[in-house]
Design a protein around this motif. Structure first.
Motif, PDB file in Angstrom:
ATOM      1  N   ARG A 184       5.899  10.299  14.177  1.00 23.93           N
ATOM      2  CA  ARG A 184       5.856  11.699  13.737  1.00 23.93           C
ATOM      3  C   ARG A 184       7.238  12.303  13.912  1.00 23.93           C
ATOM      4  NH1 ARG A 184       5.496  16.840  15.535  1.00 23.93           N
ATOM      5  NH2 ARG A 184       5.548  16.410  17.747  1.00 23.93           N
ATOM      6  N   ILE A 185       7.733  12.939  12.866  1.00 27.34           N
ATOM      7  CA  ILE A 185       9.037  13.599  12.915  1.00 27.34           C
ATOM      8  C   ILE A 185       8.911  14.841  13.795  1.00 27.34           C
ATOM      9  CG2 ILE A 185      10.801  14.776  11.550  1.00 27.34           C
ATOM     10  CD1 ILE A 185       9.702  13.073   9.136  1.00 27.34           C
ATOM     11  N   VAL A 186       9.714  14.915  14.841  1.00 30.05           N
ATOM     12  CA  VAL A 186       9.696  16.078  15.729  1.00 30.05           C
ATOM     13  C   VAL A 186      10.450  17.230  15.085  1.00 30.05           C
ATOM     14  CG1 VAL A 186      10.382  16.969  17.994  1.00 30.05           C
ATOM     15  CG2 VAL A 186       9.465  14.642  17.795  1.00 30.05           C
ATOM     16  N   ASP A 187      11.587  16.912  14.470  1.00 30.19           N
ATOM     17  CA  ASP A 187      12.426  17.917  13.827  1.00 30.19           C
ATOM     18  C   ASP A 187      13.180  17.199  12.714  1.00 30.19           C
ATOM     19  OD1 ASP A 187      14.354  19.762  13.072  1.00 30.19           O
ATOM     20  OD2 ASP A 187      14.984  20.228  15.106  1.00 30.19           O
ATOM     21  N   SER A 188      13.158  17.732  11.516  1.00 31.34           N
ATOM     22  CA  SER A 188      13.815  17.052  10.391  1.00 31.34           C
ATOM     23  C   SER A 188      15.334  17.240  10.415  1.00 31.34           C
ATOM     24  CB  SER A 188      13.241  17.536   9.062  1.00 31.34           C
ATOM     25  OG  SER A 188      13.462  18.920   8.917  1.00 31.34           O
ATOM     26  N   GLY A 189      15.830  18.023  11.350  1.00 31.59           N
ATOM     27  CA  GLY A 189      17.273  18.198  11.484  1.00 31.59           C
ATOM     28  C   GLY A 189      17.907  17.011  12.188  1.00 31.59           C
ATOM     29  N   ILE A 190      19.217  16.937  12.090  1.00 31.71           N
ATOM     30  CA  ILE A 190      19.963  15.863  12.745  1.00 31.71           C
ATOM     31  C   ILE A 190      19.834  16.013  14.254  1.00 31.71           C
ATOM     32  CG2 ILE A 190      22.268  14.919  13.134  1.00 31.71           C
ATOM     33  CD1 ILE A 190      22.956  15.905  10.261  1.00 31.71           C
ATOM     34  N   PHE A 191      19.482  14.920  14.929  1.00 34.81           N
ATOM     35  CA  PHE A 191      19.371  14.907  16.386  1.00 34.81           C
ATOM     36  C   PHE A 191      20.683  14.462  17.027  1.00 34.81           C
ATOM     37  CE2 PHE A 191      18.120  12.530  20.297  1.00 34.81           C
ATOM     38  CZ  PHE A 191      17.701  13.620  21.043  1.00 34.81           C
ATOM     39  N   ASP A 192      21.360  13.501  16.378  1.00 35.01           N
ATOM     40  CA  ASP A 192      22.564  12.922  16.961  1.00 35.01           C
ATOM     41  C   ASP A 192      23.305  12.200  15.842  1.00 35.01           C
ATOM     42  OD1 ASP A 192      23.852  12.173  19.735  1.00 35.01           O
ATOM     43  OD2 ASP A 192      23.841  10.302  18.593  1.00 35.01           O
ATOM     44  N   ILE A 193      24.612  12.060  16.002  1.00 32.64           N
ATOM     45  CA  ILE A 193      25.389  11.214  15.104  1.00 32.64           C
ATOM     46  C   ILE A 193      26.281  10.321  15.949  1.00 32.64           C
ATOM     47  CG2 ILE A 193      25.332  12.810  13.136  1.00 32.64           C
ATOM     48  CD1 ILE A 193      28.235  13.605  13.838  1.00 32.64           C
ATOM     49  N   ASP A 194      26.575   9.146  15.408  1.00 39.45           N
ATOM     50  CA  ASP A 194      27.468   8.241  16.132  1.00 39.45           C
ATOM     51  C   ASP A 194      28.183   7.343  15.136  1.00 39.45           C
ATOM     52  OD1 ASP A 194      28.403   7.268  18.769  1.00 39.45           O
ATOM     53  OD2 ASP A 194      27.604   5.372  18.012  1.00 39.45           O
ATOM     54  N   ARG A 195      29.473   7.193  15.344  1.00 38.99           N
ATOM     55  CA  ARG A 195      30.270   6.246  14.567  1.00 38.99           C
ATOM     56  C   ARG A 195      30.628   5.105  15.505  1.00 38.99           C
ATOM     57  NH1 ARG A 195      35.879   8.298  12.896  1.00 38.99           N
ATOM     58  NH2 ARG A 195      36.220   7.792  15.060  1.00 38.99           N
ATOM     59  N   HIS A 196      30.213   3.904  15.130  1.00 42.47           N
ATOM     60  CA  HIS A 196      30.486   2.760  15.991  1.00 42.47           C
ATOM     61  C   HIS A 196      30.873   1.532  15.165  1.00 42.47           C
ATOM     62  CE1 HIS A 196      26.105   3.148  15.315  1.00 42.47           C
ATOM     63  NE2 HIS A 196      26.185   1.861  15.037  1.00 42.47           N
ATOM     64  N   VAL A 197      31.611   0.651  15.793  1.00 42.39           N
ATOM     65  CA  VAL A 197      32.112  -0.555  15.145  1.00 42.39           C
ATOM     66  C   VAL A 197      31.038  -1.637  15.174  1.00 42.39           C
ATOM     67  CG1 VAL A 197      33.831  -2.400  15.277  1.00 42.39           C
ATOM     68  CG2 VAL A 197      34.496  -0.039  15.755  1.00 42.39           C
ATOM     69  N   ILE A 198      30.864  -2.272  14.030  1.00 37.08           N
ATOM     70  CA  ILE A 198      30.003  -3.448  13.920  1.00 37.08           C
ATOM     71  C   ILE A 198      30.937  -4.651  13.799  1.00 37.08           C
ATOM     72  CG2 ILE A 198      28.251  -4.619  12.525  1.00 37.08           C
ATOM     73  CD1 ILE A 198      27.254  -2.069  13.974  1.00 37.08           C
ATOM     74  N   PRO A 199      30.778  -5.638  14.677  1.00 39.95           N
ATOM     75  CA  PRO A 199      31.706  -6.779  14.647  1.00 39.95           C
ATOM     76  C   PRO A 199      31.532  -7.638  13.391  1.00 39.95           C
ATOM     77  CG  PRO A 199      29.978  -7.100  16.289  1.00 39.95           C
ATOM     78  CD  PRO A 199      29.785  -5.734  15.728  1.00 39.95           C
ATOM     79  N   GLN A 200      32.576  -8.377  13.074  1.00 39.97           N
ATOM     80  CA  GLN A 200      32.523  -9.291  11.932  1.00 39.97           C
ATOM     81  C   GLN A 200      31.385 -10.285  12.124  1.00 39.97           C
ATOM     82  OE1 GLN A 200      36.209 -11.209  10.920  1.00 39.97           O
ATOM     83  NE2 GLN A 200      35.202 -12.726   9.636  1.00 39.97           N
ATOM     84  N   LYS A 201      30.669 -10.554  11.035  1.00 40.42           N
ATOM     85  CA  LYS A 201      29.578 -11.534  11.062  1.00 40.42           C
ATOM     86  C   LYS A 201      29.676 -12.330   9.774  1.00 40.42           C
ATOM     87  CE  LYS A 201      25.469 -12.930  12.696  1.00 40.42           C
ATOM     88  NZ  LYS A 201      25.222 -13.510  13.951  1.00 40.42           N
ATOM     89  N   GLY A 202      30.035 -13.606   9.883  1.00 46.52           N
ATOM     90  CA  GLY A 202      30.216 -14.430   8.691  1.00 46.52           C
ATOM     91  C   GLY A 202      31.331 -13.868   7.832  1.00 46.52           C
ATOM     92  N   GLU A 203      31.028 -13.619   6.558  1.00 48.51           N
ATOM     93  CA  GLU A 203      32.033 -13.103   5.634  1.00 48.51           C
ATOM     94  C   GLU A 203      32.100 -11.575   5.608  1.00 48.51           C
ATOM     95  OE1 GLU A 203      32.006 -14.881   1.777  1.00 48.51           O
ATOM     96  OE2 GLU A 203      31.663 -16.880   2.598  1.00 48.51           O
ATOM     97  N   VAL A 204      31.218 -10.917   6.367  1.00 46.67           N
ATOM     98  CA  VAL A 204      31.235  -9.452   6.421  1.00 46.67           C
ATOM     99  C   VAL A 204      32.222  -9.043   7.513  1.00 46.67           C
ATOM    100  CG1 VAL A 204      29.883  -7.365   6.808  1.00 46.67           C
ATOM    101  CG2 VAL A 204      28.834  -9.321   5.650  1.00 46.67           C
ATOM    102  N   PRO A 205      33.300  -8.346   7.120  1.00 52.58           N
ATOM    103  CA  PRO A 205      34.315  -7.977   8.117  1.00 52.58           C
ATOM    104  C   PRO A 205      33.813  -6.892   9.069  1.00 52.58           C
ATOM    105  CG  PRO A 205      34.818  -6.965   5.998  1.00 52.58           C
ATOM    106  CD  PRO A 205      33.620  -7.851   5.777  1.00 52.58           C
ATOM    107  N   GLU A 206      34.533  -6.735  10.167  1.00 53.92           N
ATOM    108  CA  GLU A 206      34.262  -5.627  11.082  1.00 53.92           C
ATOM    109  C   GLU A 206      34.311  -4.323  10.290  1.00 53.92           C
ATOM    110  OE1 GLU A 206      36.116  -5.322  15.197  1.00 53.92           O
ATOM    111  OE2 GLU A 206      37.289  -3.843  14.070  1.00 53.92           O
ATOM    112  N   HIS A 207      33.375  -3.423  10.595  1.00 56.06           N
ATOM    113  CA  HIS A 207      33.310  -2.154   9.866  1.00 56.06           C
ATOM    114  C   HIS A 207      32.602  -1.111  10.713  1.00 56.06           C
ATOM    115  CE1 HIS A 207      29.530  -4.235   8.941  1.00 56.06           C
ATOM    116  NE2 HIS A 207      28.993  -3.029   8.796  1.00 56.06           N
ATOM    117  N   PHE A 208      32.630   0.139  10.249  1.00 57.46           N
ATOM    118  CA  PHE A 208      31.978   1.239  10.955  1.00 57.46           C
ATOM    119  C   PHE A 208      30.592   1.507  10.377  1.00 57.46           C
ATOM    120  CE2 PHE A 208      36.343   2.577  12.113  1.00 57.46           C
ATOM    121  CZ  PHE A 208      36.146   2.793  13.469  1.00 57.46           C
TER     122      PHE A 208
END
Length: 183
Positions: A102-126
């Motif tokens: 159940r959605i408590v509030d349809s507004g944004i609760f939190d935001i985060d920008r984080h690095v995802i490490p390279q996996k196979g041919e997909v390079p590191e990215h945000f």
């Protein structure tokens, strides 16, 4: 919440957390990119996540993510869907098997920008992750998806031990503890 309403919500979004506040403008800027909602944008792209808590706010549902080998909130790629609340809810259902979400509030609760490490041919990215506060029944059976090694309701007082110094998880935990949202 499409691209324009996401931009509007991000422009109005305020947080007392310096780290989170430091990348709000990056999120706003990303909404102008036509490829912002697809994973093929290798510089980084939007994702939608669900911070799932029980009704009495004593536990959060976390997944032991198979690829990242870390305990995290549930969520995933937008894959072209500009409604990140829909993305978060869909991912939460797929990754948990829960029907009581159940959605408590349809507004944004939190935001985060984080690095995802390279996996196979997909390079590191945000990942530009937009999170929403979701409630679920703690006694409903869980279904572990192929994306997870495990899935569990974690007591709030055990989350830091399980997730280590993951500042975004600890920030969401603090927001939940201080939340004035009615139970």
């Amino acid at each position: 919440m499409d691209r324009l309403s996401l931009r509007s919500n991000l422009e109005k979004y305020r947080t007392p957390f310096e780290e989170e506040a430091s990348f709000i403008n990056d999120f706003i800027d990303l909404t102008f990119d036509e490829k912002a909602f697809v994973r093929e944008r290798l510089d980084g792209h939007f994702t939608g996540s669900a911070w799932i808590v029980n009704k009495t706010r004593t536990h959060a549902l976390l997944t032991h993510h198979r690829k990242l080998d870390r305990w995290l909130q549930l969520g995933g790629h937008a894959d072209g869907n500009e409604n990140l609340l829909e993305v978060a809810m869909s991912e939460a259902m797929e990754e948990s098997g829960l029907s009581s979400l159940r959605i408590v509030d349809s507004g944004i609760f939190d935001i985060d920008r984080h690095v995802i490490p390279q996996k196979g041919e997909v390079p590191e990215h945000f990942h530009y992750d937009v999170r929403f506060l979701i409630e679920a029944e703690i006694n409903e059976p869980l279904v572990i998806s192929e994306e997870s090694m495990d899935l569990a309701w974690i007591p709030f007082d055990a989350i830091e031990d399980l997730t280590g110094t993951n500042s975004s998880i600890l920030r969401m935990l603090e927001k939940t503890s201080k939340s004035e949202i009615l139970l």
